[in-house]
Scaffold this active site. Structure first.
Site, PDB file in Angstrom:
ATOM      1  N   CYS A 170       0.806  -1.222   0.000  1.00  0.00           N
ATOM      2  CA  CYS A 170       0.000   0.000   0.000  1.00  0.00           C
ATOM      3  C   CYS A 170       0.836   1.268   0.000  1.00  0.00           C
ATOM      4  CB  CYS A 170      -0.909  -0.006   1.222  1.00  0.00           C
ATOM      5  SG  CYS A 170      -1.716  -1.575   1.422  1.00  0.00           S
ATOM      6  N   HIS A 210      -3.342   8.026   5.424  1.00  0.00           N
ATOM      7  CA  HIS A 210      -3.443   6.679   4.856  1.00  0.00           C
ATOM      8  C   HIS A 210      -4.894   6.221   5.031  1.00  0.00           C
ATOM      9  CE1 HIS A 210      -2.041   3.062   3.111  1.00  0.00           C
ATOM     10  NE2 HIS A 210      -2.329   2.318   4.155  1.00  0.00           N
ATOM     11  N   GLU A 216      -2.715   5.802  13.164  1.00  0.00           N
ATOM     12  CA  GLU A 216      -2.339   6.983  12.382  1.00  0.00           C
ATOM     13  C   GLU A 216      -2.663   8.274  13.153  1.00  0.00           C
ATOM     14  OE1 GLU A 216      -4.018   7.185   8.423  1.00  0.00           O
ATOM     15  OE2 GLU A 216      -2.492   8.636   7.827  1.00  0.00           O
ATOM     16  N   LYS A 273      -9.681   7.808   0.487  1.00  0.00           N
ATOM     17  CA  LYS A 273     -10.049   6.407   0.223  1.00  0.00           C
ATOM     18  C   LYS A 273     -11.553   6.213   0.407  1.00  0.00           C
ATOM     19  CE  LYS A 273      -5.728   3.967   1.302  1.00  0.00           C
ATOM     20  NZ  LYS A 273      -4.823   5.032   1.779  1.00  0.00           N
ATOM     21  N   HIS A 287      -9.377   1.950  -1.619  1.00  0.00           N
ATOM     22  CA  HIS A 287      -7.946   1.741  -1.389  1.00  0.00           C
ATOM     23  C   HIS A 287      -7.345   1.158  -2.656  1.00  0.00           C
ATOM     24  CE1 HIS A 287      -4.146   0.862   0.196  1.00  0.00           C
ATOM     25  NE2 HIS A 287      -4.469   0.490   1.416  1.00  0.00           N
ATOM     26  N   PHE A 309       1.255  -2.756   4.658  1.00  0.00           N
ATOM     27  CA  PHE A 309       1.435  -4.068   5.268  1.00  0.00           C
ATOM     28  C   PHE A 309       2.925  -4.397   5.183  1.00  0.00           C
ATOM     29  CE2 PHE A 309      -2.878  -6.467   4.766  1.00  0.00           C
ATOM     30  CZ  PHE A 309      -3.384  -5.713   5.800  1.00  0.00           C
TER      31      PHE A 309
END
Lengths: 403, 87
Positions: free
Chosen positions: A162, A294, A305, A326, A331, A390
């Protein structure tokens, strides 16, 4: 060190076929997430996504091109054309050799893999099309951009899940800043909305069945999207000399690794990436007006976050805006950082902050100004764009308003 | 102990890398060292074993309607899902 500016940008995603349509959706707080249209969707438990609809590959590419271009490559070339048309830069002679392409993708030619695994495993065929390998490879999009525009300098593809696009754009930034390249085409692309792509994500049990609601107390997971965004990062002196229109200056970049867990994010890793990008760009925390989060809409990401931003910015965390687009385009995995950087260029150029849509309930653990549901007019000088992948790989890019 | 419990214990013991006799009904999965990823893997194994679908979203475990805290809770949930025909 050379100054680096953005002289072109292009995109295709669930919100639109170009930057203007995407900006318009950001301004209207329009959500592009809807029912997925794909083969065997009835065998999926997750049936929504930010899918590019009304797109006809045959209207954009000829048959020979389609035989070589997976959907992620098609998206890349469409976005690259818009960016290069806007920039007006052309690559000949020495400039061609001093310019390259760095793109991010996580899955590469996943639709090609999906279709051909079906063909050999499910349908039992023993012969596949001769171009499967050059079509599915992760660097296919990068190579086709280089071939289309005669870019002969440093070119490669970055895969950090990502954060792929942010890592790619960070490399492009440093190539131009250090003088290793004059112009870099950069960004990212993903086209993972196929049966196998969704099925794999379903297994992890972090996907929402109804909506992406980042920072909202009733969020229930992420929603996948698809698309691409591509930028022209150019040496400022070069851009000035040719009278190019400048959209923003790229000023800071940082990347860190959590070195902790394959899926759970770490506040420390995120904090170090955010503060590192500010240090790199000589940005004071109180100068940052907007952060593109994010913001995946999972509890693990959103809480971590917000805590990281609160730690890094202290009191100023209450005075900056942070939204997750997003919530509108989904995403886009390896392409997401590139698409999300559009929210930063929109903020810097048009003084409009894209909202976090689908926001319904305040979460005390995400008590920042997340620009809920409606876009807001605000002038900002500096923006950051976060990506936390990830595997604990984090990359944050800082832009400055130009002029 | 029911047949469900035996089969659930077998799966959980495998996931926790323990001997079957070291897993008790009253143990919580957390006590057995099963983290969030381990739980998702255990649920996958349970779904395969019993041919059921467990309504579990790993995004926010506290928000799920299903109780999977102890070995007994998991076995009860499985029994309920199998006998009420949830597929």
């Amino acid at each position: 060190m050379n100054r680096v500016v953005i002289t072109g940008q292009g995109t295709i995603n669930a919100l639109g076929m170009n930057v203007a349509e995407t900006y318009s959706a950001f301004k209207d707080g329009r959500c592009g997430i809807g029912p997925l249209e794909l083969r065997d969707v009835e065998r999926l438990s997750i049936r929504i996504g930010g899918q590019v609809k009304g797109y006809d590959p045959e209207a954009m590419f000829n048959r020979q091109q389609i035989a070589l271009y997976d959907r992620f490559t098609q998206f890349t070339l469409i976005a690259a054309k818009e960016a290069l048309d806007q920039s007006g830069v052309e690559f000949h002679d020495e400039l061609a050799q001093q310019s390259g392409v760095i793109l991010g993708t996580a899955g590469g030619g996943m639709q090609t893999s999906d279709e051909n695994y079906r063909s050999v495993y499910e349908e039992g065929k023993n012969r596949v099309h001769p171009f499967i390998v050059p079509k599915l490879m992760n660097n296919a999009a990068c190579s086709h951009v280089s071939m289309t525009y005669n870019l002969q300098g440093p070119s490669f593809t970055v895969a950090t899940a990502c954060a792929s696009s942010n890592h790619a754009m960070g490399q492009a930034f440093n190539f131009v800043r250090s003088g290793m390249a004059k112009v870099m085409i950069t960004g990212g692309s993903e086209a993972m909305l196929c049966f196998g792509g969704i099925k794999a994500w379903e297994g992890l049990r972090v996907m929402s069945k109804d909506a992406c609601r980042p920072f909202s107390a009733n969020r229930n997971g992420m929603v996948q999207g698809e698309g691409a965004a591509v930028y022209v990062f150019e040496d400022y002196e070069h851009a000035k000399k040719r009278g190019a229109n400048i959209l923003a200056e790229v000023v800071g970049f940082s990347m860190t690794s959590d070195a902790a867990d394959i899926v759970m994010p770490s506040k420390q890793g995120a904090s170090r990436a955010i503060s590192g990008a500010m240090k790199d760009g000589k940005i004071n925390p109180d100068q940052v007006g907007y952060i593109n989060a994010h913001g995946t809409g999972t509890a693990a990401n959103d809480k971590t976050e917000c805590a990281a931003v609160a730690d890094v910015f202290g009191h100023h965390a209450n005075h900056l805006m942070m939204s997750s687009t997003k919530s509108m385009h989904g995403h886009v995995i390896g392409g997401t950082g590139a698409i999300e950087l559009l929210a930063c260029t929109l903020a810097l150029n048009e003084s409009v902050i894209a909202p976090t849509v689908g926001y319904q309930e305040a979460d005390p653990e995400c008590a920042l100004d997340i620009v809920p549901n409606e876009a807001r007019e605000a002038t900002v000088e500096y923006t950051l764009s976060n990506a936390f992948a990830f595997g604990g790989l984090n990359a944050v890019l800082g832009l400055r308003k130009f002029g | 102990m029911s047949n469900y419990t035996d089969r659930v214990i077998k799966i959980i013991a495998h996931q926790a890398v323990l001997e079957i006799e070291d897993v008790k009904e009253t143990d919580t999965l957390e006590e057995l060292g099963i983290d969030s990823l381990g739980l998702v893997e255990s649920i996958f194994a349970i779904e395969e074993e019993f041919d059921i679908t467990v309504p579990y979203n790993a995004n926010d475990p506290a928000e799920n309607d299903i109780d999977l805290t102890t070995v007994k809770a998991v076995a009860d949930a499985v029994k309920n899902l199998v006998e009420n025909g949830a597929k």
